[in-house]
Write a protein that holds these residues in place. Structure first.
Motif, short mmCIF file in Angstrom:
data_model
loop_
_atom_site.label_atom_id
_atom_site.label_comp_id
_atom_site.label_asym_id
_atom_site.label_seq_id
_atom_site.Cartn_x
_atom_site.Cartn_y
_atom_site.Cartn_z
N SER A 81 0.82 -1.21 0.00
CA SER A 81 0.00 0.00 0.00
C SER A 81 0.85 1.26 0.00
O SER A 81 0.38 2.35 -0.35
N ARG A 95 -8.48 -2.80 -8.68
CA ARG A 95 -9.67 -1.94 -8.67
C ARG A 95 -10.57 -2.20 -9.87
O ARG A 95 -11.75 -1.85 -9.86
N ASP A 136 -7.28 1.22 0.80
CA ASP A 136 -8.63 1.79 0.84
C ASP A 136 -8.71 2.97 1.79
O ASP A 136 -9.35 3.99 1.49
N SER A 139 -7.15 5.97 0.21
CA SER A 139 -8.04 6.46 -0.85
C SER A 139 -9.22 7.23 -0.27
O SER A 139 -9.57 8.32 -0.75
N MET A 140 -9.84 6.68 0.79
CA MET A 140 -11.01 7.32 1.38
C MET A 140 -10.65 8.63 2.08
O MET A 140 -11.40 9.61 2.00
N LEU A 171 -12.24 0.96 8.58
CA LEU A 171 -10.93 0.59 8.04
C LEU A 171 -9.82 0.85 9.06
O LEU A 171 -8.89 0.05 9.20
N VAL A 177 -14.07 -3.30 4.00
CA VAL A 177 -15.30 -2.58 3.65
C VAL A 177 -16.48 -3.51 3.47
O VAL A 177 -17.61 -3.17 3.83
N LEU A 195 -13.55 0.76 -3.96
CA LEU A 195 -12.71 0.26 -2.88
C LEU A 195 -12.37 -1.21 -3.06
O LEU A 195 -13.20 -2.02 -3.48
N LEU A 196 -11.14 -1.57 -2.73
CA LEU A 196 -10.64 -2.92 -2.94
C LEU A 196 -11.32 -3.93 -2.03
O LEU A 196 -11.71 -5.02 -2.46
N THR A 197 -11.46 -3.59 -0.75
CA THR A 197 -12.01 -4.55 0.20
C THR A 197 -13.53 -4.56 0.21
O THR A 197 -14.14 -5.26 1.02
#
Length: 363
Positions: A81, A95, A136, A139-140, A171, A177, A195-197
């Protein structure tokens, strides 16, 4: 619809070997980290015995199966990450997929390097999950400032802000997520975050051939983690799948039987992916071709029609529907009509698995 699954995992867990076997493409499979850099992409035909039966009845030589796109994404490592091991580049590939197939090493082999120095499925899963969550979270946090500014101008945006804050909090506590979102409404809103998760996840526990079909102590741990996380899990042997791929079609059933399996890992993986994403198939069938179309369970007739072409949805008039079983049993569309088993359905009809449909539309 096109279904796209990404294969992820630590380096040297068998991702590329599995990819090669199930897609018959030759991605490089080497005994060192990062032998895969750009994602390898392969298209797999989704097996469905019903297609051949339909083709026989409607007398067409042309069969078009549904397809599954498999993406072999390079191995992630601790720190991905933050860019370790080209991590940011690899994470961007994830993604773009609909579901994640997480390959977990569940076999001992001193000749194959483990990037963490030991076989530990729980630890391996934790590394991948942590890196995806950290990506994630980053990103958020970057999105939240823009979301808050938007909420000051548009009241409806406050719902996105509230959901974003809920996701960031979860997270930060180490919750993916997919376990933070509690309703279909939240899941739909969260799509815009990419989001990935949030993506559905299937654990593929990669074992030696001798541990098929029931697995071992390693796979028991993966099953436990999958159950706790609400994910799905299957036991598969990348090595066995590679062997199957090299056999003539007529020899494969005997080989599978020798391994205690009724179907190949590919078939089981596809079934699991469909189940994971809530998908099923309907058919169109005529003298030109028999075609399988993949849709979400619960899709109404116009949405199902859009899988063929957007004009079918826009100009939808009605759907003429018969079921696969009735067509096979009675032997022709005409006999299905005569038996009163052909139905005319409107926009509210929910398409079922195995429906054979002719759409009437006007544009």
């Amino acid at each position: 619809m096109s279904l796209r699954c990404g294969i992820v995992g630590l380096p040297n867990v068998g991702k590329s070997t599995l990819f090669n076997a199930i897609t018959a493409k030759q991605a490089e499979a080497a005994n060192y980290p990062f032998c895969t850099i750009e994602p390898n992409v392969g298209t797999v035909l989704v097996p469905d015995y019903r297609l051949n039966e339909l083709a026989r009845v409607v007398k067409t030589p042309v069969i078009v199966p549904a397809v599954l796109e498999i993406v072999d994404i390079a191995g992630l490592v601790k720190g991905a990450s933050k860019g370790e091991g080209l991590g940011n580049q690899f994470l961007s590939h994830i993604r773009e997929v609909d579901a994640i197939i997480h390959v977990v090493r569940c076999f001992d082999d001193p000749n194959i390097i483990h990037v963490e120095g030991k076989i530990d499925p729980a630890g391996d899963i934790a590394i991948i999950e942590t890196e995806l969550m950290l990506a994630d979270l980053d990103s958020m946090e970057k999105k939240m400032e823009k979301l808050r500014k938007g909420a000051r101008k548009e009241k409806e945006q406050q719902l996105l802000v509230d959901l974003g804050e809920k996701i960031v909090t979860g997270l930060a506590e180490g919750i993916p997520v997919r376990r933070i979102l509690n309703s279909d409404e939240e899941r739909e809103m969260a799509r815009s975050f990419f989001l990935l998760t949030a993506k559905p996840e299937l654990y593929a526990a990669n074992v030696a051939e001798d541990d098929l079909p029931n697995g071992n102590d390693y796979t028991a741990k993966v099953a436990e983690i999958a159950a706790l996380s609400g994910s799905k899990m299957l036991i598969i042997s990348a090595k066995a799948e590679a062997d199957i791929a090299e056999l003539p079609e007529e020899e494969r059933p005997d080989f599978l039987e020798s391994l205690g399996l009724e179907m190949s890992g590919l078939d089981r993986l596809i079934r699991s992916a469909y189940d994971l994403l809530g998908l099923h198939n309907y058919f169109t069938a005529g003298v030109k071709e028999v075609h399988a179309w993949t849709i979400h369970k619960g899709a109404a007739a116009p949405e199902a029609a859009a899988a063929i072409h957007s004009d079918f949805e826009k100009g939808f008039i009605r759907a003429e529907v018969m079921h696969y079983g009735d067509l096979i049993a009675l032997g022709s569309e005409q006999k299905v009509r005569e038996a009163g088993k052909m139905r005319s359905e409107g926009k509210e009809y929910i398409v079922k698995d195995g429906d054979v449909i002719t759409f009437r539309f006007n544009v």
